[in-house]
Structures are given as structure tokens and as C-alpha cells.
Design an enzyme around this catalytic site. Structure first.
Site, PDB file in Angstrom:
ATOM      1  N   GLU A 435       0.828  -1.210   0.000  1.00  0.00           N
ATOM      2  CA  GLU A 435       0.000   0.000   0.000  1.00  0.00           C
ATOM      3  C   GLU A 435       0.861   1.258   0.000  1.00  0.00           C
ATOM      4  O   GLU A 435       0.362   2.370  -0.140  1.00  0.00           O
ATOM      5  CB  GLU A 435      -0.970  -0.005   1.190  1.00  0.00           C
ATOM      6  CG  GLU A 435      -0.323  -0.330   2.504  1.00  0.00           C
ATOM      7  CD  GLU A 435      -1.310  -0.755   3.587  1.00  0.00           C
ATOM      8  OE1 GLU A 435      -2.451  -0.280   3.580  1.00  0.00           O
ATOM      9  OE2 GLU A 435      -0.920  -1.566   4.443  1.00  0.00           O
ATOM     10  N   ASP A 459      -5.258   2.615   0.052  1.00  0.00           N
ATOM     11  CA  ASP A 459      -4.165   3.481   0.499  1.00  0.00           C
ATOM     12  C   ASP A 459      -3.114   3.694  -0.587  1.00  0.00           C
ATOM     13  O   ASP A 459      -2.550   4.776  -0.689  1.00  0.00           O
ATOM     14  CB  ASP A 459      -3.513   2.911   1.767  1.00  0.00           C
ATOM     15  CG  ASP A 459      -4.273   3.330   3.029  1.00  0.00           C
ATOM     16  OD1 ASP A 459      -5.023   4.322   2.955  1.00  0.00           O
ATOM     17  OD2 ASP A 459      -4.119   2.690   4.077  1.00  0.00           O
ATOM     18  N   CYS A 506      -6.608  -6.622  -2.283  1.00  0.00           N
ATOM     19  CA  CYS A 506      -7.702  -6.607  -1.304  1.00  0.00           C
ATOM     20  C   CYS A 506      -8.295  -5.214  -1.150  1.00  0.00           C
ATOM     21  O   CYS A 506      -9.097  -4.975  -0.259  1.00  0.00           O
ATOM     22  CB  CYS A 506      -7.221  -7.139   0.043  1.00  0.00           C
ATOM     23  SG  CYS A 506      -5.835  -6.200   0.692  1.00  0.00           S
TER      24      CYS A 506
END
Length: 575
Positions: A435, A459, A506
Site C-alpha cells: 500500500e 491506500d 484486497c
């Protein structure tokens, strides 16, 4: 007259119901000199009686839904309301100073709050101050004739309207009655939006002005597919929204048929469709939607739903429940991801100018302050590993040194358990969440040491674009299909494959219908999303040819300059 507002479509579905305002009312008042102090005392007694009746109902509801222990906080509030000494002093203040009940209440309760707060080394007294503040607010609201919102007491079909919804607000929403929600701020990846998708209720966020435009009880029509809200809809507009709702329900019925089907493209290539969950209770939704794995178990809810650090045994039971519930299918558990917008009252975190770029997730786990917490979580996970197919993922990794430090703690705790005679699975995979752009850029170095990658696009996009995903003023920069983001993702997938490892995703992008063709073309192995997006994505994948999608991805990465061009290209390839 009806009025249309546009917002960000955050959770699919259509709803028509009355507005319930989850907005704190204005509790300001003027100090007034009065002659009839008896009338003010009567007003005070009425407000105390109404507050008592209200709190008893809230307590009863809390005991049913949350358990007796959670409900005890309201006993303390009821005791404050019935305290003869404090009430006597308020009445005395009204008489002596010849003031309105509001002024008497404020003067006395402020004095008590100040007194208890001054005992700053006594947690019990600090809690009493909080109880009095809460009760005073409730009594004042009754004196002023305004309503304090309480989502747990909603008992009719409504659409919740709020400036924003916190994770604890959304946890209190009852799907039986809350048919949708609409907020002023937020984006597709804010927690309220993600929660709405797992609750399967339509949601629109970032309207900028819904709370200013709507009064309690106003009729609203919400279309979470397009991001449209109509205030005071006409009969024709209601009929139009109902038709859209029916069309969406028909589409869902078509997707339902794919519940037990394999996730395969038109040319027979298999991809894994997994679900993101927050608690073991979410497993029902995973099975109902045909999830093939858990690609992200957000363990911070274990910490956020607990009045203190969850014990090793508490955590072990939660992990065991999910691993057993998935019956041997892979379960990726993310270690504690506290910080940013997720706070823990009992974990004293420093106040930061920019918590998203601060002390959070693995950074806490690897600090002296978080070491015990992290080791406890590792032990619970290692013990639970024998009950299923466990994969552990570290969040917020920026450097190889951080991954190695976390892996070392995993290895140490595993060694300790084995030497104590505890059985631990030998097939646990350990990976990282990508991220932070720094990790994506050197994914080739990480790929030599990790077992897998899972790209956390929520993110990754905000860090790459330097644009806060909660800030609607820069929400135009939340661009999942920008060539810069696509190149980072491709770099991560290629690095994993070069070392024979797998790469998943995800973030919300994994279930985004425009992104899926691109990700299939790049060779992403596992797509993890809100359970409610799985069947829709499976249906889309059945129509895609991987060869054509590889060509699409290649062109998007090399020929397109802007996100808009990428979107046009995807439309051309998926018509």
C-alpha cells in the site's frame, strides 16, 4: 418540490424512506432571569423524567443486542439522573440566582465535571465526569425540546442522513430498519462506504450538503448505483426509482445462479475470488456469495470492539472460528492495522498532524509500545493455524527491514510455541500488503523473501496521488485506473510471478467492474472484495478473454496518458 443531489455511489441498491438525521443538535441557550422559579423547577423535573424513561429504553435495547456488561454504562447514567444531592443543588441554583433551568443545570453539572476531571490520576472519577457530561447533554436537549439522535433505537424504516458515519455508528445500524444512508463527506473507500457494502444497504457519500438540505422525516429516494438522492420525490420519480430497484434485484437474481460456479474466464482460465471480512460473523455473507477464500480478515475490529486489549485466547477463538468456517480454503489474516482513522481509546497514541502518514499499523507493532500486542497476536494466529489454511499479512510495510523485523518476531514466537509442545501448522504463508509506493517500486526485492503480495489499493492510490481519500475536495484524484497506479500494480504482479509467488488485491479496486478487465489482463491471481461484489465480478469474468484483456492492459499501460483514456479503452474492449 423535489430536489436532486449528486454524491459518490458507495453501495449498490435503491431505497425510498423517511430521513433520520444522525446529526448532533444545537444545544446553545441564553441565561435568562426568571420570577417563577417553581415553573423552572417543574421544567427540570419533566426533563429529568423524560431522560430517565429514554435511558431505561436504551439500556434495555443495549442489554438485548450487546449484552448485560455493555448495558451497565447506562446504569451509571441512570444513577446520575436520580442523584438527590446533585438535583437538589440544581434546584437551589435556580431559586437562589432566579435563572432558567438550563442555566442551573449547566452551572451545577459543570462544577461536578470540573471537580472529577481534576482528579486526573483516578480513572474511575474520570469516567464519572464523562457520565455527568453525557447525562447533562440529554437533560439539556429535553429542556430545549430537541432530539439527541440514537441510531440503536430506530424502529421504523428510515434512510440515515449524517455528516459522516464513524465505524461505531455503522456498527449500531440495524438492517431491518435502516434502508440506506447518505452523508456529506467521504469517498468510495471510507469506512462507512465499506461497511454499507458488507451490510448490503445502498449508500451515497460525499454529497457535500445533504444534512443542510434535509429535515427529519423528509421523504428521500436513494439510488446507490448512480449516486442520486431525491428530496421530496414526486410519484413519478418514486416509480422511476422503484423500477431501477427492480432491475437491480433481477440482475442480482441472475448473479445468484453463479454462487457455486467456478470463477473462470471465457477461455477457461481460473482466478480466485475472495472476500474481505471484519469479524467471524461476516462468514455468512462470504458463503452466501460463493467466496472461494478470505483475502483480507481485518483483525483491528477485535481491538476496536473490546474495552481493553483482546487476550491471546480471545483472539485465538476468533481466528479459529474463521479458519474452521472456511473449511480448508485460504484465509489471509492482516495483523493489527490501528492508526490513521482507526483509534483505540485504551492505546494512547500521540496526537499527529497527519495520522495517515504517521504512527500506524506495523509501525506500532514493531515499536516498543506495540511489541507485546504484536507477539500476543502472533501466538494466537500460530495456535489457530492448525484449524485451516492460514496466511498472515503485514500491513503498511515500506522497507525490507520492517518485513524482516516482523518475520523475525513470527519465527521467534513459532519457535517458543513448538518448544512448549504446541502444534503449529508448517504451511503458513507470510506476505505483505502493498500500500506504500516505496514497497511497490522494489517489489522485486520483496518477492525474494515474502510468500505473497496483496495490493491494498485504497491506500496505495491515496499515497501515490498525495490525495486524502476522505477529502471530497480532492476525490477527483482517487483514480484507480490512472496509468501511474496501473504501472505500480503491474510491477508488483510481475515481481511476484518472477519468483513463483502469487499476487492478490484486497482494496476496493479488486471488485471494481472497470478495473477487473485490466487486472485480469495483468495476470492478478486473487481478487478480494466486499462479499457482495463477488457474484457480479464472477459474472463479468465469464465474459472476458484473457488474451484480449492482456492486450487491453498493455495498451492502457503504454498508450494511455489519462485515466479517462483508460476508461474509454476498457469500454471499447468489453462492449
Amino acid at each position: 418540490m423535489s430536489e436532486m443531489l449528486k454524491g459518490i455511489a458507495a453501495s449498490d441498491g435503491v431505497a425510498i424512506a423517511k430521513a433520520y438525521l444522525l446529526v448532533q443538535p444545537d444545544l446553545s441557550f441564553n441565561k435568562v432571569t426568571v420570577d417563577d422559579t417553581a415553573a423552572e423547577e417543574k421544567r427540570l423535573e419533566d426533563a429529568l423524567a423524560k431522560s430517565t424513561t429514554e435511558l431505561q429504553a436504551i439500556r434495555e435495547k443495549a442489554a438485548k443486542s450487546l449484552g448485560e456488561e455493555e448495558a451497565q454504562v447506562f446504569d451509571a447514567h441512570l444513577m446520575v439522573l436520580a442523584d438527590p444531592e446533585m438535583i437538589g443543588q440544581i434546584k437551589q441554583s435556580i431559586q437562589d440566582n432566579k435563572v432558567n433551568a438550563e442555566s442551573g443545570l449547566k452551572e451545577v453539572t459543570d462544577m461536578y465535571i470540573g471537580m472529577f476531571e481534576a482528579m486526573d490520576d483516578n480513572a474511575y472519577m474520570q469516567e464519572r465526569a464523562a457520565d455527568i457530561r453525557d447525562v447533562a447533554k440529554r437533560v439539556l436537549a429535553h429542556l430545549l425540546g430537541v432530539t439527541l439522535p440514537n441510531p440503536s433505537m430506530i424502529n421504523e424504516e428510515v434512510i440515515v442522513v449524517a455528516h459522516d458515519l464513524t465505524p461505531s455508528d455503522t456498527a449500531q445500524l440495524d438492517r431491518t430498519y435502516v434502508k440506506a444512508f447518505v452523508t456529506d463527506i467521504g469517498g468510495r473507500t471510507s469506512h462507512s462506504a465499506i461497511m454499507a457494502r458488507s451490510l448490503e444497504i445502498p449508500a451515497i457519500v460525499g454529497t457535500m450538503e445533504i444534512t443542510a438540505k434535509v429535515k427529519a422525516g423528509d421523504m428521500l429516494a436513494v439510488n446507490g448505483i448512480d449516486g442520486d438522492v431525491i428530496i421530496h420525490p414526486s410519484d413519478a420519480e418514486k416509480a422511476d426509482f422503484e423500477a431501477k430497484g427492480q432491475a437491480y434485484a433481477d440482475l442480482k437474481a441472475e448473479w445468484e445462479k453463479l454462487k457455486n460456479a467456478k470463477t473462470e474466464t471465457a477461455d477457461g482460465k481460473h482466478f480466485e475470488l475472495a472476500a474481505n471480512i471484519g469479524t467471524p460473523k461476516d462468514l455468512d455473507g462470504v458463503h452466501k456469495n460463493g467466496g472461494e477464500a478470505i483475502g483480507l480478515y481485518r483483525t483491528e475490529f477485535l481491538y476496536m470492539d473490546s474495552p481493553d486489549f483482546p487476550t491471546e485466547d480471545d483472539q485465538y477463538e476468533a481466528y479459529k472460528a474463521v479458519l474452521e468456517g472456511m473449511d480448508g480454503k485460504p484465509v489471509v489474516v492482516r495483523t493489527m492495522d490501528i492508526g490513521g482513522d482507526k483509534e483505540l481509546p485504551y492505546l494512547k497514541l500521540p496526537h499527529e498532524m497527519n495520522p495517515f502518514l504517521g504512527y500506524r499499523a506495523l509501525r506500532i507493532s514493531l515499536s516498543e509500545q506495540g511489541d507485546d500486542m504484536f507477539r500476543t497476536q502472533m501466538r494466537a494466529l500460530l495456535r489457530a493455524s492448525v484449524h485451516g489454511n492460514l496466511r498472515i499479512m503485514f500491513p503498511m510495510v515500506a522497507t525490507l527491514k520492517e518485513f524482516r523485523a516482523a518475520k523475525k518476531i513470527f519465527d521467534e514466537e513459532k519457535q517458543k510455541l513448538v518448544s512448549e509442545g504446541t502444534t503449529v501448522s508448517d504451511t503458513i504463508q507470510v506476505g505483505i500488503m502493498i500500500e506504500i509506493p516505496a514497497a511497490a517500486v522494489i517489489a522485486d526485492k520483496f518477492a525474494k523473501e515474502v510468500d505473497f503480495f496483496s495490493v491494498g489499493t485504497n491506500d496505495l492510490i491515496q499515497y501515490t496521488m498525495a490525495a486524502d481519500r476522505m477529502n471530497e475536495r480532492v476525490s477527483y484524484l482517487y483514480q484507480p485506473y490512472n496509468p501511474s497506479i496501473l504501472r505500480l500494480i503491474k510491477n508488483v504482479i510481475d515481481a511476484a510471478h518472477a519468483e513463483g509467488k502469487w499476487a492478490g488485491m484486497c482494496g476496493e479496486m479488486a471488485g471494481d467492474q472497470t478495473a477487473v478487465p485490466l487486472l485480469v489482463g495483468m495476470g492478478l491471481d486473487e481478487f478480494s472484495m466486499s462479499a457482495t461484489s463477488i457474484l457480479k465480478t464472477r459474472s463479468l469474468m465469464k465474459r472476458l478473454d484473457t488474451g484480449k484483456m492482456a492486450e487491453l492492459a498493455d495498451r492502457a499501460l503504454n498508450e494511455c496518458d489519462t485515466m479517462e483514456e483508460v476508461v474509454e479503452l476498457v469500454e471499447e474492449y468489453t462492449k
